[in-house]
Enzyme design. Sequence first.
Site: not given
Ligand SMILES: Cc1cc2nc3c(=O)[nH]c(=O)nc-3n(C[C@H](O)[C@H](O)[C@H](O)COP(=O)(O)OP(=O)(O)OC[C@H]3O[C@@H](n4cnc5c(N)ncnc54)[C@H](O)[C@@H]3O)c2cc1C
Length: 460
Positions: A35, A45, A443, A451
């Site tokens: 990470e 979120c 309803w 409906r």
């Molecule tokens: C403000 C906000 C509100 C949100 N609200 C909602 C909600 O209400 N409901 C919902 O379903 N979703 C919500 N989301 C979306 C949700 O947070 C994301 O869909 C989710 O975090 C995706 O998870 P992920 O693991 O795919 O990616 P991420 O959470 O983006 O994690 C990817 C990680 O990979 C790391 N990374 C990237 N490239 C590299 C690399 N080359 N080497 C090492 N590390 C790397 C990044 O630092 C990051 O920590 C929200 C997002 C935000 C920003």
Amino acid sequence: MTERLVVVGGDAAGMSAAAQARRLRGDALEVVAFERGRYVSYSACGIPYWVGGDVGSADELVARTPEEHRRRGIDMRVCTEVEEIDLQRGEVRARDRDGGRTYALSFDQLVVATGAEPVRPRLPGVDAQGIFGVQTLDDGEALIADLSRLAAASEGPRRAVVVGCGYIGVEMAEALMRHGLQVTLVDQADEPMTTLDPDIGRLVHQAMEQMGCEVLTGVEVDGFEADGEGRVRSVAAGGRTLPADLVVLGLGVRPNTALAGAAGLPLGDSGGLRTDLRMAVVGHGNVWAAGDCVETFDRVSKSWVHVPLGTHANKQGRVAGINIGGGYATFPGVVRTAISKVCDLEIARTGLRESDARRVGFRYETVTIESSTRAGYFPGTAPMTVKMLAEHGSGRLLGVQIVGQEGAAKRIDACAVALWNGMTVEEMTGLDLAYAPPFSPVWDPVLIAARKAADQLRGG
Ligand SMILES: Cc1cc2nc3c(=O)[nH]c(=O)nc-3n(C[C@H](O)[C@H](O)[C@H](O)COP(=O)(O)OP(=O)(O)OC[C@H]3O[C@@H](n4cnc5c(N)ncnc54)[C@H](O)[C@@H]3O)c2cc1C
């Protein structure tokens, strides 16, 4: 012989995959997770609610610390960025951001879970101090520190401009209003929340104005002006100068797949990685991908889409982890259900908007009904609107959008289940949905909409 799984990205998708695989294979699988940031397994979120004061600290948004992952047998390497994936050699090249050391590590299995990256427009002045994105906990921390500084320093009304009226922009507008800031939301779209049809987005627009938020739609931002110290002072938008002590960018995200693309992994039209049902990257049996960096199959439009939501990231990561762990699991796709709120207005959607339905060639009917969240006589009852799309001819449900007060939006889940199971609106009229006066009119608004849609399809 011990195999090694390398995970790139330490949040929802990556750590769900890591945890599942390790749980299933135990010591037979060495798991190394990289990470680049300081936090892992965090809830982005929750950032708007942390900034707004509902959540007390960043720690509350962390589901599992690096140390907790290590105790569960995962070699968690934080502040370490993977800079290259070499598929031929089967290794990644990682850089320790604190120590500066770069090293290679081989893998037998690889999970790409690099998430999404926020859109940051290349506009004049965009790098001025006081302009914030909201993607990571570090972003949240920086914004909260700035808000405290503003509160201590300035006299008179403080102003914020939020650029982008998607759900993150709208949630952040509320968070800033709770700090007493006067907030202006700006978006080039005709109405806020383009995940809704414009007629439903219009309701969000009106409600936000009633809450005291200025909403400028159909307006493009041309740039940001800073003072002599490099601090943002105003936003130039649509020929106007909007004073701003602080700016938040909420312009959406795109898949963060530069690393994967450079390695030669297949990307779809949205820029997201293409996977099969088990979350293996197409054409690469030992490379898996999950979360905001992948494309997902939309079960209604039957097309590949990029839907960056935490709910999918967790499920997809889990599916990848089970398969890596020797089990069998598939990710069945999405119907694009989403929910959010701004102040006391709840907003939800599932399935297709009218523009989606037209794009894929559906002929459809729409109905919009006004009803209430509780029985009309029950204290606290409040208005809610339901818009429903159904396929012409078959009567199959295609999509639902809901806007209303407390208790309105979670009704979308019943609609999502109906959509998932290919129900017609006629079938929905008979659904056994719960009723008691404190929760619903006799309803339920969803049944009223179904409906009305069924009547309309019959030509009634
Ligand atoms: C403000 C906000 C509100 C949100 N609200 C909602 C909600 O209400 N409901 C919902 O379903 N979703 C919500 N989301 C979306 C949700 O947070 C994301 O869909 C989710 O975090 C995706 O998870 P992920 O693991 O795919 O990616 P991420 O959470 O983006 O994690 C990817 C990680 O990979 C790391 N990374 C990237 N490239 C590299 C690399 N080359 N080497 C090492 N590390 C790397 C990044 O630092 C990051 O920590 C929200 C997002 C935000 C920003």
